[in-house]
Design a protein around this motif. Sequence first.
Motif, PDB file in Angstrom:
ATOM      1  N   CYS A  87       0.332   7.314   4.667  1.00  0.00           N
ATOM      2  CA  CYS A  87       0.737   7.873   3.700  1.00  0.00           C
ATOM      3  C   CYS A  87       2.103   8.705   3.424  1.00  0.00           C
ATOM      4  N   ALA A  88       2.537   9.519   4.400  1.00  0.00           N
ATOM      5  CA  ALA A  88       3.012  10.691   4.698  1.00  0.00           C
ATOM      6  C   ALA A  88       4.565   9.711   4.890  1.00  0.00           C
ATOM      7  N   ALA A  89       4.794   9.637   5.208  1.00  0.00           N
ATOM      8  CA  ALA A  89       6.051   8.480   5.875  1.00  0.00           C
ATOM      9  C   ALA A  89       6.635   7.464   4.526  1.00  0.00           C
ATOM     10  N   ALA A  90       5.229   6.859   4.059  1.00  0.00           N
ATOM     11  CA  ALA A  90       6.076   5.922   2.584  1.00  0.00           C
ATOM     12  C   ALA A  90       6.133   6.947   1.421  1.00  0.00           C
ATOM     13  N   VAL A  91       5.525   8.589   1.738  1.00  0.00           N
ATOM     14  CA  VAL A  91       6.097   9.417   0.380  1.00  0.00           C
ATOM     15  C   VAL A  91       7.794   9.788   0.509  1.00  0.00           C
ATOM     16  N   VAL A  92       7.382   9.853   1.938  1.00  0.00           N
ATOM     17  CA  VAL A  92       9.003   9.948   2.382  1.00  0.00           C
ATOM     18  C   VAL A  92       9.945   8.880   1.955  1.00  0.00           C
ATOM     19  N   ILE A  93       9.564   7.960   2.112  1.00  0.00           N
ATOM     20  CA  ILE A  93      10.469   6.677   1.594  1.00  0.00           C
ATOM     21  C   ILE A  93      10.659   6.368   0.189  1.00  0.00           C
ATOM     22  N   LEU A  94       9.287   6.640  -0.155  1.00  0.00           N
ATOM     23  CA  LEU A  94       9.479   6.143  -1.978  1.00  0.00           C
ATOM     24  C   LEU A  94      10.441   7.430  -2.127  1.00  0.00           C
ATOM     25  N   GLY A  95      10.263   8.339  -2.246  1.00  0.00           N
ATOM     26  CA  GLY A  95      10.573   9.213  -2.586  1.00  0.00           C
ATOM     27  C   GLY A  95      12.007   9.316  -2.387  1.00  0.00           C
ATOM     28  N   SER A  96      12.822   9.012  -1.758  1.00  0.00           N
ATOM     29  CA  SER A  96      14.395   9.065  -1.535  1.00  0.00           C
ATOM     30  C   SER A  96      14.354   7.561  -2.390  1.00  0.00           C
ATOM     31  N   HIS A  97      13.577   6.901  -2.297  1.00  0.00           N
ATOM     32  CA  HIS A  97      14.046   5.917  -2.940  1.00  0.00           C
ATOM     33  C   HIS A  97      14.152   6.145  -4.863  1.00  0.00           C
ATOM     34  N   LEU A  98      13.396   7.125  -5.097  1.00  0.00           N
ATOM     35  CA  LEU A  98      13.274   7.922  -6.476  1.00  0.00           C
ATOM     36  C   LEU A  98      14.637   8.507  -6.464  1.00  0.00           C
ATOM     37  N   VAL A 144       4.601   5.141  -9.015  1.00  0.00           N
ATOM     38  CA  VAL A 144       3.095   4.967  -9.296  1.00  0.00           C
ATOM     39  C   VAL A 144       2.866   4.754  -7.912  1.00  0.00           C
ATOM     40  N   ALA A 145       3.382   3.973  -6.585  1.00  0.00           N
ATOM     41  CA  ALA A 145       3.502   3.413  -5.269  1.00  0.00           C
ATOM     42  C   ALA A 145       3.329   5.056  -5.223  1.00  0.00           C
ATOM     43  N   CYS A 146       4.329   5.516  -4.666  1.00  0.00           N
ATOM     44  CA  CYS A 146       5.188   7.032  -4.553  1.00  0.00           C
ATOM     45  C   CYS A 146       3.841   8.508  -4.856  1.00  0.00           C
ATOM     46  N   SER A 147       3.346   7.711  -6.119  1.00  0.00           N
ATOM     47  CA  SER A 147       2.209   8.616  -6.468  1.00  0.00           C
ATOM     48  C   SER A 147       0.435   7.995  -5.810  1.00  0.00           C
ATOM     49  N   ALA A 148       0.165   7.364  -5.618  1.00  0.00           N
ATOM     50  CA  ALA A 148      -0.975   6.742  -4.762  1.00  0.00           C
ATOM     51  C   ALA A 148      -1.077   7.168  -3.178  1.00  0.00           C
ATOM     52  N   ALA A 149       0.278   7.279  -3.229  1.00  0.00           N
ATOM     53  CA  ALA A 149       0.552   8.064  -1.193  1.00  0.00           C
ATOM     54  C   ALA A 149       0.684   9.135  -1.227  1.00  0.00           C
ATOM     55  N   ALA A 150       0.858  10.081  -2.088  1.00  0.00           N
ATOM     56  CA  ALA A 150       1.171  11.291  -1.701  1.00  0.00           C
ATOM     57  C   ALA A 150      -0.843  11.687  -1.578  1.00  0.00           C
ATOM     58  N   LEU A 151      -1.969  10.727  -3.073  1.00  0.00           N
ATOM     59  CA  LEU A 151      -2.662  11.330  -3.070  1.00  0.00           C
ATOM     60  C   LEU A 151      -2.983  11.165  -1.859  1.00  0.00           C
ATOM     61  N   GLY A 152      -2.984  10.019  -1.116  1.00  0.00           N
ATOM     62  CA  GLY A 152      -3.669   9.704  -0.109  1.00  0.00           C
ATOM     63  C   GLY A 152      -3.028  10.431   1.551  1.00  0.00           C
ATOM     64  N   TRP A 153      -1.971  11.200   0.832  1.00  0.00           N
ATOM     65  CA  TRP A 153      -1.438  12.518   2.173  1.00  0.00           C
ATOM     66  C   TRP A 153      -2.260  13.264   1.894  1.00  0.00           C
ATOM     67  N   LEU A 154      -1.733  14.341   0.697  1.00  0.00           N
ATOM     68  CA  LEU A 154      -2.139  15.231   0.310  1.00  0.00           C
ATOM     69  C   LEU A 154      -3.665  15.824  -1.221  1.00  0.00           C
ATOM     70  N   GLY A 155      -3.556  14.982  -0.658  1.00  0.00           N
ATOM     71  CA  GLY A 155      -5.046  15.075  -1.861  1.00  0.00           C
ATOM     72  C   GLY A 155      -6.506  15.705  -1.111  1.00  0.00           C
ATOM     73  N   PRO A 156      -6.764  17.028  -2.092  1.00  0.00           N
ATOM     74  CA  PRO A 156      -7.022  17.931  -2.114  1.00  0.00           C
ATOM     75  C   PRO A 156      -9.004  17.491  -1.059  1.00  0.00           C
ATOM     76  N   THR A 157      -9.091  16.626  -1.323  1.00  0.00           N
ATOM     77  CA  THR A 157     -10.624  16.186  -0.970  1.00  0.00           C
ATOM     78  C   THR A 157     -10.313  14.603   0.537  1.00  0.00           C
ATOM     79  N   PRO A 158     -11.578  14.353   1.240  1.00  0.00           N
ATOM     80  CA  PRO A 158     -11.779  13.231   1.248  1.00  0.00           C
ATOM     81  C   PRO A 158     -11.230  11.733   0.673  1.00  0.00           C
ATOM     82  N   LEU A 159     -12.699  12.261  -0.240  1.00  0.00           N
ATOM     83  CA  LEU A 159     -11.947  11.851  -1.010  1.00  0.00           C
ATOM     84  C   LEU A 159     -11.190  11.004  -1.402  1.00  0.00           C
TER      85      LEU A 159
END
Length: 131
Positions: free
Chosen positions: A3-14, A49-64
């Motif tokens: 998810c961290a790599a996806a955020v970097v890639i999708l963030g650069s695409h944005l 949407v994809a970048c947001s989901a990846a960011a949540l998967g990487w930096l979400g506040p709880t394991p859930l």
Amino acid sequence: PVCAAAVVILGSHLLFWLGGAASERVDAAGRPAPIPLPVVKVIFGADLVACSAAALGWLGPTPLTRAVGSATYGLGMSIVCWEKLSRKMAAQRRKVTPSSGGAVAARAVRVTRNALAEAEGQTTQEESEEA
């Protein structure tokens, strides 16, 4: 890590789209061929949407929340891959015409007959033609 790599890639695409890439596009001959704004909005929205989901998967506040973000990102990317794969498979099916399939089948029958004849010690039609 995924998810961290996806955020970097999708963030650069944005950033690529925000920087005006759509208006700077050119065709194979180098002529301007800007992408229509409605198409850009769809691409940008999907990337967001994809970048947001990846960011949540990487930096979400709880394991859930990290699990939900990762699962959402994974499902979204899987759908995109399945859709692209199904298009490629459909294109491959269209390439196989009945005439080419018939030629392949005829060759398979000929090879099988020759193999059976050789196994029985008989001469094949091809060997008869060569003699």
